[in-house]
Design a protein around this motif. Structure first.
Motif, PDB file in Angstrom:
ATOM      1  N   THR A  38      10.995  31.391 110.864  1.00  0.00           N
ATOM      2  CA  THR A  38       9.687  31.975 110.570  1.00  0.00           C
ATOM      3  C   THR A  38       8.734  31.862 111.759  1.00  0.00           C
ATOM      4  O   THR A  38       7.673  32.499 111.765  1.00  0.00           O
ATOM      5  CB  THR A  38       9.060  31.281 109.356  1.00  0.00           C
ATOM      6  OG1 THR A  38       9.075  29.859 109.563  1.00  0.00           O
ATOM      7  CG2 THR A  38       9.853  31.596 108.093  1.00  0.00           C
ATOM      8  N   ASP A  39       9.068  31.046 112.764  1.00  0.00           N
ATOM      9  CA  ASP A  39       8.243  30.918 113.961  1.00  0.00           C
ATOM     10  C   ASP A  39       8.463  32.106 114.893  1.00  0.00           C
ATOM     11  O   ASP A  39       9.617  32.533 115.100  1.00  0.00           O
ATOM     12  CB  ASP A  39       8.580  29.630 114.718  1.00  0.00           C
ATOM     13  CG  ASP A  39       8.057  28.385 114.025  1.00  0.00           C
ATOM     14  OD1 ASP A  39       7.316  28.529 113.027  1.00  0.00           O
ATOM     15  OD2 ASP A  39       8.399  27.272 114.474  1.00  0.00           O
TER      16      ASP A  39
ATOM     17  N   LEU B  85      12.733  26.810 112.991  1.00  0.00           N
ATOM     18  CA  LEU B  85      12.312  27.642 111.867  1.00  0.00           C
ATOM     19  C   LEU B  85      12.375  29.106 112.282  1.00  0.00           C
ATOM     20  O   LEU B  85      11.724  29.502 113.260  1.00  0.00           O
ATOM     21  CB  LEU B  85      10.883  27.286 111.455  1.00  0.00           C
ATOM     22  CG  LEU B  85      10.638  25.866 110.946  1.00  0.00           C
ATOM     23  CD1 LEU B  85       9.153  25.621 110.737  1.00  0.00           C
ATOM     24  CD2 LEU B  85      11.398  25.630 109.652  1.00  0.00           C
TER      25      LEU B  85
ATOM     26  N   ARG C  61      13.504  31.087  94.757  1.00  0.00           N
ATOM     27  CA  ARG C  61      12.706  30.738  95.935  1.00  0.00           C
ATOM     28  C   ARG C  61      13.568  30.106  97.027  1.00  0.00           C
ATOM     29  O   ARG C  61      13.035  29.601  98.015  1.00  0.00           O
ATOM     30  CB  ARG C  61      11.585  29.782  95.529  1.00  0.00           C
ATOM     31  CG  ARG C  61      10.544  30.426  94.607  1.00  0.00           C
ATOM     32  CD  ARG C  61       9.440  29.451  94.199  1.00  0.00           C
ATOM     33  NE  ARG C  61       9.954  28.399  93.310  1.00  0.00           N
ATOM     34  CZ  ARG C  61      10.085  27.127  93.658  1.00  0.00           C
ATOM     35  NH1 ARG C  61       9.765  26.734  94.867  1.00  0.00           N
ATOM     36  NH2 ARG C  61      10.548  26.245  92.785  1.00  0.00           N
ATOM     37  N   SER C  62      14.880  30.175  96.866  1.00  0.00           N
ATOM     38  CA  SER C  62      15.817  29.652  97.872  1.00  0.00           C
ATOM     39  C   SER C  62      15.485  28.209  98.270  1.00  0.00           C
ATOM     40  O   SER C  62      15.484  27.855  99.449  1.00  0.00           O
ATOM     41  CB  SER C  62      15.817  30.556  99.116  1.00  0.00           C
ATOM     42  OG  SER C  62      16.272  31.854  98.794  1.00  0.00           O
ATOM     43  N   VAL C  63      15.217  27.394  97.262  1.00  0.00           N
ATOM     44  CA  VAL C  63      14.851  26.004  97.544  1.00  0.00           C
ATOM     45  C   VAL C  63      16.070  25.115  97.753  1.00  0.00           C
ATOM     46  O   VAL C  63      15.948  23.993  98.267  1.00  0.00           O
ATOM     47  CB  VAL C  63      13.984  25.423  96.402  1.00  0.00           C
ATOM     48  CG1 VAL C  63      12.678  26.174  96.284  1.00  0.00           C
ATOM     49  CG2 VAL C  63      14.740  25.457  95.068  1.00  0.00           C
TER      50      VAL C  63
ATOM     51  N   SER D 122      16.455  27.699 109.866  1.00  0.00           N
ATOM     52  CA  SER D 122      16.204  27.628 108.434  1.00  0.00           C
ATOM     53  C   SER D 122      14.745  27.955 108.164  1.00  0.00           C
ATOM     54  O   SER D 122      13.970  28.206 109.084  1.00  0.00           O
ATOM     55  CB  SER D 122      16.567  26.249 107.877  1.00  0.00           C
ATOM     56  OG  SER D 122      16.689  26.301 106.467  1.00  0.00           O
ATOM     57  N   SER D 123      14.378  27.943 106.877  1.00  0.00           N
ATOM     58  CA  SER D 123      13.044  28.366 106.470  1.00  0.00           C
ATOM     59  C   SER D 123      12.060  27.220 106.335  1.00  0.00           C
ATOM     60  O   SER D 123      10.851  27.461 106.258  1.00  0.00           O
ATOM     61  CB  SER D 123      13.127  29.111 105.134  1.00  0.00           C
ATOM     62  OG  SER D 123      13.717  28.281 104.135  1.00  0.00           O
ATOM     63  N   THR D 124      12.555  25.977 106.285  1.00  0.00           N
ATOM     64  CA  THR D 124      11.666  24.831 106.101  1.00  0.00           C
ATOM     65  C   THR D 124      12.098  23.669 106.994  1.00  0.00           C
ATOM     66  O   THR D 124      13.294  23.500 107.271  1.00  0.00           O
ATOM     67  CB  THR D 124      11.662  24.340 104.639  1.00  0.00           C
ATOM     68  OG1 THR D 124      12.943  23.764 104.325  1.00  0.00           O
ATOM     69  CG2 THR D 124      11.350  25.477 103.671  1.00  0.00           C
ATOM     70  N   PRO D 125      11.130  22.839 107.411  1.00  0.00           N
ATOM     71  CA  PRO D 125      11.494  21.638 108.163  1.00  0.00           C
ATOM     72  C   PRO D 125      12.411  20.714 107.377  1.00  0.00           C
ATOM     73  O   PRO D 125      13.279  20.052 107.965  1.00  0.00           O
ATOM     74  CB  PRO D 125      10.139  20.972 108.435  1.00  0.00           C
ATOM     75  CG  PRO D 125       9.136  22.089 108.382  1.00  0.00           C
ATOM     76  CD  PRO D 125       9.661  23.017 107.325  1.00  0.00           C
ATOM     77  N   ALA D 126      12.241  20.666 106.042  1.00  0.00           N
ATOM     78  CA  ALA D 126      13.088  19.786 105.227  1.00  0.00           C
ATOM     79  C   ALA D 126      14.554  20.192 105.333  1.00  0.00           C
ATOM     80  O   ALA D 126      15.443  19.335 105.442  1.00  0.00           O
ATOM     81  CB  ALA D 126      12.632  19.816 103.773  1.00  0.00           C
ATOM     82  N   LYS D 127      14.832  21.493 105.297  1.00  0.00           N
ATOM     83  CA  LYS D 127      16.222  21.943 105.393  1.00  0.00           C
ATOM     84  C   LYS D 127      16.804  21.667 106.778  1.00  0.00           C
ATOM     85  O   LYS D 127      17.982  21.306 106.901  1.00  0.00           O
ATOM     86  CB  LYS D 127      16.323  23.435 105.053  1.00  0.00           C
ATOM     87  CG  LYS D 127      16.096  23.729 103.579  1.00  0.00           C
ATOM     88  CD  LYS D 127      16.322  25.201 103.273  1.00  0.00           C
ATOM     89  CE  LYS D 127      16.118  25.481 101.791  1.00  0.00           C
ATOM     90  NZ  LYS D 127      16.373  26.896 101.447  1.00  0.00           N
TER      91      LYS D 127
END
Length: 335
Positions: free
Chosen positions: A213-214, A211, A323-325, A192-197
């Motif tokens: 993105t890493d 992530l 923003r795909s939140v 996913s794109s965020t640690p929260a997700k």
């Protein structure tokens, strides 16, 4: 002529607007459903951006909906009147279970969809609403739930005990893929794109995640999980080049979109030596939808709802996708 309130899109890059429009007239094989709730899909966002095939305006968007049958066009299906239903948005699938026919389309373009008080659909696309789901939960189910179900079970042949990688957890279909795989007894990891997700996916039952993105995300996944029997993806792009390395021998890579680009150059030697299957899929047949609903009933499963808005705030709701939140589905309450 009796009118209804509906959310109308008049052109690409234009806002959704609340208008009064005629209630649609139904044909012999159709039903008129008074909607209680509808749900957004990324498809609606792409249509508004003008980046979807077969655009036409004005159009009432919305593929997902649940409500009560108001009227039917044939005396042979009067038993539907007054019943609580969820709508299968996969129209004109065709006679083959293996692929959709030439007349296949999705509710909400080119036919007006569910962002309205009423929607016209074929009687064949009516299904009883699962009794354990609210109208909002049922409305969140159809497009994403069906796409994920076909990808995992009809195409990839998921079996209990297998390891599954769900790419892009948080999106509607990806979240259903996570839920369905867990209910089927799989061990699931996510990107996913965020640690929260990732945290939300783990709270649902995922064994772990990284992530995307890493730079070293494929190595991180291999350290966590080893390898995967099934990879489920809707984005493709450069990240897909790592899937043959991440897949176990005999693994299946199944995808239903390409929002991040095309499949990059792959080392075909890994595909044949590891006996991997690369599988495309989209939506699902009437049989897939019925099987998905039976699966939902059997496991008492419920969609993850990120947020709920009244119908008149559809434009505000759709902006949440910029923003795909979101994690899970965004739902509109209609009546």
């Amino acid at each position: 002529m009796v009118n209804q309130k509906a959310i109308v899109l008049h052109g690409a890059k234009e806002p959704l607007v609340l208008k009064e429009v005629p209630i649609p007239a139904i044909r012999e094989d159709e039903a008129l459903v008074r909607l209680k709730a509808a749900a957004l899909n990324r498809r609606d966002w792409w249509i508004q951006q003008g980046q979807y095939a077969g655009l036409k305006f004005p159009i009432i968007l919305g593929s997902d909906g649940a409500g009560v049958v108001e009227q039917v066009g044939s005396n042979g299906s009067t038993h539907w009147v007054g019943r609580e239903v969820v709508i299968n948005p996969s129209l004109g699938w065709g006679s083959s279970e293996a692929f959709q026919g030439k007349s296949f389309s999705i509710l909400g373009l080119p036919e007006d969809g569910t962002f309205a008080e009423f929607v016209r659909v074929p009687v064949a696309n009516l299904h009883e609403k699962p009794t354990h789901l609210s109208f909002e939960e049922a409305a969140a189910l159809p497009l994403g739930g069906l796409t994920a179900y076909r990808a995992l079970f009809q195409r990839a042949g998921l079996r209990g005990g297998e390891k599954v990688l769900v790419v892009g957890a948080g999106g509607g279909v990806a979240t259903f893929a996570l839920q369905w795989a867990l209910h089927a007894g799989a061990k699931v990891y996510v990107t996913s794109s965020t640690p929260a997700k990732i945290g939300q996916a783990v709270a649902l039952g995922a064994a772990g995640g990284v992530l995307y993105t890493d730079d070293g995300w494929p190595q991180q996944l291999q350290e966590q999980a080893g390898g995967f029997d099934i990879v489920v993806d809707s984005a493709l792009g450069e990240g897909a080049a790592h899937y043959p390395d991440l897949a176990n021998p005999g693994g299946r890579i199944v995808f239903f979109g390409g929002t991040a680009g095309n499949i990059p150059a792959l080392n075909a030697r890994k595909l044949f030596w590891k006996q991997l299957s690369l599988l495309g899929t989209t939506m699902g047949s009437q049989a897939d939808f019925a099987a998905m609903l039976a699966f939902v009933d059997r496991h008492r499963a419920a969609p993850v709802i990120h947020a709920t808005y009244p119908l008149e705030e559809a434009e505000t709701a759709l902006r949440q996708m910029d923003r795909s939140v979101q994690f899970g589905k965004i739902v509109l309450t209609v009546t």
